[in-house]
Design a protein around this motif. Structure first.
Motif, PDB file in Angstrom:
ATOM      1  N   ALA A 146       0.867  -1.186   0.000  1.00 38.03           N
ATOM      2  CA  ALA A 146       0.000   0.000   0.000  1.00 38.03           C
ATOM      3  C   ALA A 146       0.895   1.223   0.000  1.00 38.03           C
ATOM      4  CB  ALA A 146      -0.880  -0.007   1.246  1.00 38.03           C
TER       5      ALA A 146
ATOM      6  N   GLY B  18       0.813   5.573   0.543  1.00 43.28           N
ATOM      7  CA  GLY B  18       0.024   6.728   0.963  1.00 43.28           C
ATOM      8  C   GLY B  18       0.270   7.872  -0.003  1.00 43.28           C
ATOM      9  N   SER B  19       0.781   8.996   0.532  1.00 41.94           N
ATOM     10  CA  SER B  19       1.013  10.143  -0.351  1.00 41.94           C
ATOM     11  C   SER B  19       2.462  10.192  -0.833  1.00 41.94           C
ATOM     12  CB  SER B  19       0.662  11.439   0.379  1.00 41.94           C
ATOM     13  OG  SER B  19       1.617  11.692   1.384  1.00 41.94           O
TER      14      SER B  19
ATOM     15  N   HIS C  32       5.317  10.374   0.848  1.00 41.98           N
ATOM     16  CA  HIS C  32       6.172  11.339   1.528  1.00 41.98           C
ATOM     17  C   HIS C  32       7.253  10.697   2.400  1.00 41.98           C
ATOM     18  CE1 HIS C  32       3.794  14.472  -0.149  1.00 41.98           C
ATOM     19  NE2 HIS C  32       4.473  15.400   0.498  1.00 41.98           N
ATOM     20  N   SER C  33       7.458   9.406   2.248  1.00 42.14           N
ATOM     21  CA  SER C  33       8.606   8.796   2.928  1.00 42.14           C
ATOM     22  C   SER C  33       9.822   8.931   2.025  1.00 42.14           C
ATOM     23  CB  SER C  33       8.342   7.319   3.223  1.00 42.14           C
ATOM     24  OG  SER C  33       7.269   7.205   4.132  1.00 42.14           O
TER      25      SER C  33
ATOM     26  N   ASP D 160       4.968  18.510  10.797  1.00 44.40           N
ATOM     27  CA  ASP D 160       5.057  19.848  10.206  1.00 44.40           C
ATOM     28  C   ASP D 160       4.504  19.941   8.787  1.00 44.40           C
ATOM     29  OD1 ASP D 160       7.146  18.681   8.828  1.00 44.40           O
ATOM     30  OD2 ASP D 160       8.699  19.645  10.031  1.00 44.40           O
TER      31      ASP D 160
ATOM     32  N   GLY E 144      -0.590   6.044   6.105  1.00 39.45           N
ATOM     33  CA  GLY E 144       0.830   6.225   5.802  1.00 39.45           C
ATOM     34  C   GLY E 144       1.555   6.891   6.957  1.00 39.45           C
TER      35      GLY E 144
ATOM     36  N   THR F 129       4.672   4.759   9.768  1.00 45.32           N
ATOM     37  CA  THR F 129       6.116   4.998   9.938  1.00 45.32           C
ATOM     38  C   THR F 129       6.417   5.739  11.252  1.00 45.32           C
ATOM     39  OG1 THR F 129       6.048   7.140   8.803  1.00 45.32           O
ATOM     40  CG2 THR F 129       6.512   5.189   7.442  1.00 45.32           C
TER      41      THR F 129
ATOM     42  N   HIS G 122       5.510  11.986  13.700  1.00 45.68           N
ATOM     43  CA  HIS G 122       5.372  12.701  14.981  1.00 45.68           C
ATOM     44  C   HIS G 122       5.494  14.202  14.752  1.00 45.68           C
ATOM     45  CE1 HIS G 122       9.569  13.911  14.957  1.00 45.68           C
ATOM     46  NE2 HIS G 122       9.727  12.796  14.251  1.00 45.68           N
TER      47      HIS G 122
ATOM     48  N   VAL H 175      -3.953  -1.488   5.756  1.00 47.80           N
ATOM     49  CA  VAL H 175      -4.863  -0.848   6.702  1.00 47.80           C
ATOM     50  C   VAL H 175      -5.993  -0.210   5.900  1.00 47.80           C
ATOM     51  CG1 VAL H 175      -5.083   0.959   8.449  1.00 47.80           C
ATOM     52  CG2 VAL H 175      -2.974  -0.395   8.305  1.00 47.80           C
TER      53      VAL H 175
ATOM     54  N   ARG I  35      13.145  18.320  17.791  1.00 49.32           N
ATOM     55  CA  ARG I  35      11.784  18.245  18.347  1.00 49.32           C
ATOM     56  C   ARG I  35      11.746  17.262  19.521  1.00 49.32           C
ATOM     57  NH1 ARG I  35       8.295  17.481  12.884  1.00 49.32           N
ATOM     58  NH2 ARG I  35      10.113  16.283  12.225  1.00 49.32           N
TER      59      ARG I  35
ATOM     60  N   HIS J 229      14.056   7.283  12.120  1.00 54.51           N
ATOM     61  CA  HIS J 229      12.666   7.398  11.632  1.00 54.51           C
ATOM     62  C   HIS J 229      12.523   6.400  10.491  1.00 54.51           C
ATOM     63  CE1 HIS J 229       9.050   9.010   9.812  1.00 54.51           C
ATOM     64  NE2 HIS J 229       9.007  10.047  10.627  1.00 54.51           N
TER      65      HIS J 229
ATOM     66  N   ARG K 214      11.345  -3.448   3.700  1.00 55.08           N
ATOM     67  CA  ARG K 214      10.818  -4.204   4.849  1.00 55.08           C
ATOM     68  C   ARG K 214      11.691  -5.420   5.122  1.00 55.08           C
ATOM     69  NH1 ARG K 214       5.244  -3.596   1.916  1.00 55.08           N
ATOM     70  NH2 ARG K 214       5.015  -1.360   2.292  1.00 55.08           N
TER      71      ARG K 214
HETATM   72  C1  LIG Z   1       8.186  17.462   3.413  1.00 55.04           C
HETATM   73  C2  LIG Z   1       8.058  16.351   4.432  1.00 55.04           C
HETATM   74  C3  LIG Z   1       7.790  16.666   5.751  1.00 55.04           C
HETATM   75  C4  LIG Z   1       7.678  15.654   6.707  1.00 55.04           C
HETATM   76  N1  LIG Z   1       7.421  15.998   8.001  1.00 55.04           N
HETATM   77  C5  LIG Z   1       7.382  15.028   8.953  1.00 55.04           C
HETATM   78  C6  LIG Z   1       7.156  15.354  10.322  1.00 55.04           C
HETATM   79  O1  LIG Z   1       6.945  16.508  10.681  1.00 55.04           O
HETATM   80  N2  LIG Z   1       7.207  14.348  11.224  1.00 55.04           N
HETATM   81  C7  LIG Z   1       7.442  13.045  10.862  1.00 55.04           C
HETATM   82  O2  LIG Z   1       7.494  12.181  11.729  1.00 55.04           O
HETATM   83  N3  LIG Z   1       7.595  12.697   9.574  1.00 55.04           N
HETATM   84  C8  LIG Z   1       7.561  13.666   8.627  1.00 55.04           C
HETATM   85  N4  LIG Z   1       7.731  13.310   7.310  1.00 55.04           N
HETATM   86  C9  LIG Z   1       7.755  11.880   6.966  1.00 55.04           C
HETATM   87  C10 LIG Z   1       6.324  11.371   6.656  1.00 55.04           C
HETATM   88  O3  LIG Z   1       5.393  11.831   7.601  1.00 55.04           O
HETATM   89  C11 LIG Z   1       6.285   9.836   6.707  1.00 55.04           C
HETATM   90  O4  LIG Z   1       7.259   9.306   5.876  1.00 55.04           O
HETATM   91  C12 LIG Z   1       4.892   9.285   6.371  1.00 55.04           C
HETATM   92  O5  LIG Z   1       4.939   7.900   6.512  1.00 55.04           O
HETATM   93  C13 LIG Z   1       4.436   9.654   4.981  1.00 55.04           C
HETATM   94  O6  LIG Z   1       3.074   9.321   4.844  1.00 55.04           O
HETATM   95  P1  LIG Z   1       2.506   8.958   3.415  1.00 55.04           P
HETATM   96  O7  LIG Z   1       1.010   9.003   3.462  1.00 55.04           O
HETATM   97  O8  LIG Z   1       3.167   9.752   2.376  1.00 55.04           O
HETATM   98  O9  LIG Z   1       2.920   7.425   3.328  1.00 55.04           O
HETATM   99  P2  LIG Z   1       3.946   6.720   2.320  1.00 55.04           P
HETATM  100  O10 LIG Z   1       5.250   7.350   2.449  1.00 55.04           O
HETATM  101  O11 LIG Z   1       3.339   6.595   0.987  1.00 55.04           O
HETATM  102  O12 LIG Z   1       3.995   5.277   3.011  1.00 55.04           O
HETATM  103  C14 LIG Z   1       4.570   5.143   4.279  1.00 55.04           C
HETATM  104  C15 LIG Z   1       4.350   3.725   4.795  1.00 55.04           C
HETATM  105  O13 LIG Z   1       2.976   3.549   5.086  1.00 55.04           O
HETATM  106  C16 LIG Z   1       2.535   2.375   4.435  1.00 55.04           C
HETATM  107  N5  LIG Z   1       1.125   2.538   4.123  1.00 55.04           N
HETATM  108  C17 LIG Z   1       0.532   3.567   3.489  1.00 55.04           C
HETATM  109  N6  LIG Z   1      -0.786   3.326   3.409  1.00 55.04           N
HETATM  110  C18 LIG Z   1      -1.005   2.141   3.985  1.00 55.04           C
HETATM  111  C19 LIG Z   1      -2.152   1.342   4.214  1.00 55.04           C
HETATM  112  N7  LIG Z   1      -3.358   1.721   3.836  1.00 55.04           N
HETATM  113  N8  LIG Z   1      -2.004   0.142   4.849  1.00 55.04           N
HETATM  114  C20 LIG Z   1      -0.790  -0.263   5.249  1.00 55.04           C
HETATM  115  N9  LIG Z   1       0.334   0.448   5.064  1.00 55.04           N
HETATM  116  C21 LIG Z   1       0.222   1.636   4.453  1.00 55.04           C
HETATM  117  C22 LIG Z   1       3.389   2.252   3.212  1.00 55.04           C
HETATM  118  O14 LIG Z   1       3.398   0.929   2.717  1.00 55.04           O
HETATM  119  C23 LIG Z   1       4.727   2.634   3.810  1.00 55.04           C
HETATM  120  O15 LIG Z   1       5.233   1.532   4.499  1.00 55.04           O
HETATM  121  C24 LIG Z   1       7.832  14.292   6.332  1.00 55.04           C
HETATM  122  C25 LIG Z   1       8.088  13.974   4.999  1.00 55.04           C
HETATM  123  C26 LIG Z   1       8.206  15.004   4.046  1.00 55.04           C
HETATM  124  C27 LIG Z   1       8.497  14.656   2.613  1.00 55.04           C
END
Ligand SMILES: Cc1cc2nc3c(=O)[nH]c(=O)nc-3n(C[C@H](O)[C@H](O)[C@H](O)COP(=O)(O)OP(=O)(O)OC[C@H]3O[C@@H](n4cnc5c(N)ncnc54)[C@H](O)[C@@H]3O)c2cc1C
Length: 430
Positions: A42, A44-45, A47-48, A104, A112, A116, A119, A168, A335, A384, A424
């Motif tokens: 899966a 999300g957006s 942003h990892s 932030d 997503g 991960t 926070h 999820v 933080r 992280h 993983r």
């Molecule tokens: C500009 C920027 C700012 C950020 N700021 C912060 C911050 O302030 N604090 C912080 O802690 N992190 C921060 N991050 C990191 C970000 O919050 C994490 O990497 C987060 O996981 C991204 O969410 P996403 O929806 O993009 O998930 P993705 O990166 O697409 O996926 C993350 C994980 O979630 C899993 N996943 C997604 N959807 C599902 C689902 N439905 N079921 C099971 N697994 C799923 C994916 O398989 C993957 O393992 C930041 C990242 C960026 C690029």
């Protein structure tokens, strides 16, 4: 079609992309993949920074599984897993509710973000995963389980799941009454901020600092929770000027200049540190917690025991000063979070400080991140899950007291590793 993450560190062309509309459709996708011996991930957006979401076979996008399912008494809210945090905040506000804390940015999906261990900051508050009280997920054989209910797995084990435990489909969040944040942003000498760090972290709801490498100064952000509507929000034009034109537009140009002329970087950083002006305002919490980040960067972040943060920063600063050729363009972000009980949370069992290093996405970062990682590991750091790091399963197992329990849960929920991908496998083992 090729899928890329936000930072551009991962590019992959999945064999199949699915966008299910219901938990039943997700279950059918997983059952079919399991039968055909294909892997499912899966996303999300995107942003990892790590390839944690990478899908080579079947990529599941939950763009059509969004919105609130139900608001229960006491502020428990059932949310479809693909809901973006930003949209969720808007929907929650209509019910007089909000998320207790946020990072932030707010463009991530709920699933997503919690997967991960995303926070924000605040020594009394945990990350988003600590706000989760229930999860619905589709396991590797296509059956549906509800964590936190009956014979389902414990939420504490399933919530920071890295996508390795199932897809999820729904998250139940314990929300709080909507609140306002009073924000004070200011710059000051780093030494002064560090000298009073304990007191500031303890007495303010949400405290963080950004140190500008090669400059002696840092930007501090101190947010205080208040009830009642905002009284002094930033005027629209000022938010546009400072957050979009200066923080994003001009900052991109500064970073491009630093990339082309690394020798200019120390001077540019000192200039940037001086250009930040004091601001004091209040606004609805989601509008203060989250900012827009349009200048792309790469990032590594380590959680260290709260007491180690000054030592980590001091050593990092010494390394940066000894290595001007590293030309570190972005501030170092610091933080705080409360200890929590989520098995793979970076704040598991200890009061935590987060130190995050960034670099402009088009500039070299490898040596800097490697040096930072060595320093953080010396202080019992935990990376992280969504940000760049070099650890593998044995190294991580030594850092997480419940690691073996996570592996046992993975064996139970996905014995055939339908949800395996290369990241993983690296961080959890086969
Ligand atoms: C500009 C920027 C700012 C950020 N700021 C912060 C911050 O302030 N604090 C912080 O802690 N992190 C921060 N991050 C990191 C970000 O919050 C994490 O990497 C987060 O996981 C991204 O969410 P996403 O929806 O993009 O998930 P993705 O990166 O697409 O996926 C993350 C994980 O979630 C899993 N996943 C997604 N959807 C599902 C689902 N439905 N079921 C099971 N697994 C799923 C994916 O398989 C993957 O393992 C930041 C990242 C960026 C690029």
């Amino acid at each position: 079609m090729t899928w890329r993450n936000w930072a551009g560190t991962v590019a992959v062309t999945p064999a199949e992309v699915v966008t299910p509309r219901s938990v039943e459709e997700v279950a059918a996708v997983v059952r079919r993949a399991a039968r055909d011996g294909r892997r499912v991930s899966a996303v999300g957006s995107g942003h990892s920074f790590t390839p944690v979401a990478e899908a080579r076979d079947v990529q599941v996008r939950l763009d059509r599984l969004t919105g609130i399912v139900a608001v229960e008494p006491g502020g428990r809210v059932r949310v479809r897993a693909g809901t973006r945090l930003r949209d969720l905040s808007v929907e929650l506000a209509a019910h007089g509710l909000g998320l207790e804390n946020l990072g932030d940015i707010d463009v991530q999906t709920v699933a997503g973000a919690v997967s991960t261990g995303t926070h924000g900051t605040g020594a009394r508050f945990g990350g988003l995963a600590t706000q989760v009280v229930g999860l619905e997920l589709v396991r590797g054989d296509g059956t549906v389980v509800r964590a936190g209910e009956g014979a389902g797995p414990p939420v504490a084990g399933a919530v920071v799941g890295l996508g390795a435990l199932g897809v999820v489909t729904e998250v139940t969040l314990q929300c709080v009454p909507a609140f306002t944040l009073h924000a004070v942003e200011d710059t000051e000498p780093l030494a002064a901020a560090l000298a009073s760090l304990d007191e500031r972290v303890a007495t303010h709801d949400h405290y963080e600092l950004y140190w500008f490498p090669y400059a002696d100064r840092c930007l501090t952000k101190t947010n205080t929770r208040r009830t009642g509507p905002p009284e002094h929000p930033l005027p629209r034009w000022r938010r546009m000027l400072e957050d979009e034109v200066l923080t994003n537009g001009a900052y991109r140009a500064v970073n491009e200049a630093g990339r082309l002329r690394p020798g200019w970087v120390p001077g540019l950083n000192r200039l940037a540190a001086r250009a930040v002006s004091r601001r004091e305002f209040d606004d609805a919490a989601p509008r203060v917690f989250a900012t827009s980040r349009r200048v792309r960067f790469v990032e590594s972040e380590y959680a260290v025991p709260r007491a180690a943060v000054t030592a980590v920063l001091t050593q990092l600063r010494a390394w940066v000063d000894r290595h001007p050729e590293a030309a570190v363009q972005f501030p170092v972000e610091v933080r705080f979070a409360a200890a929590d009980d989520r098995w793979l949370s970076t704040a598991y069992g200890r009061e935590t400080a987060y130190v995050a290093v960034h670099q402009f996405h088009r500039s070299p970062a490898r040596e800097y991140f490697r040096a930072f990682e060595a320093i953080a590991l010396d202080h019992d750091g935990r990376p992280h899950w969504g940000k760049l790091h070099g650890l593998d399963a044995p190294a991580l197992a030594a850092r997480y007291p419940r690691f073996a329990d996570v592996l046992a849960l993975r064996d139970e929920l996905d014995p055939d590793r339908v949800f395996a991908n290369r990241y993983r496998t690296r961080v959890l083992g086969r």
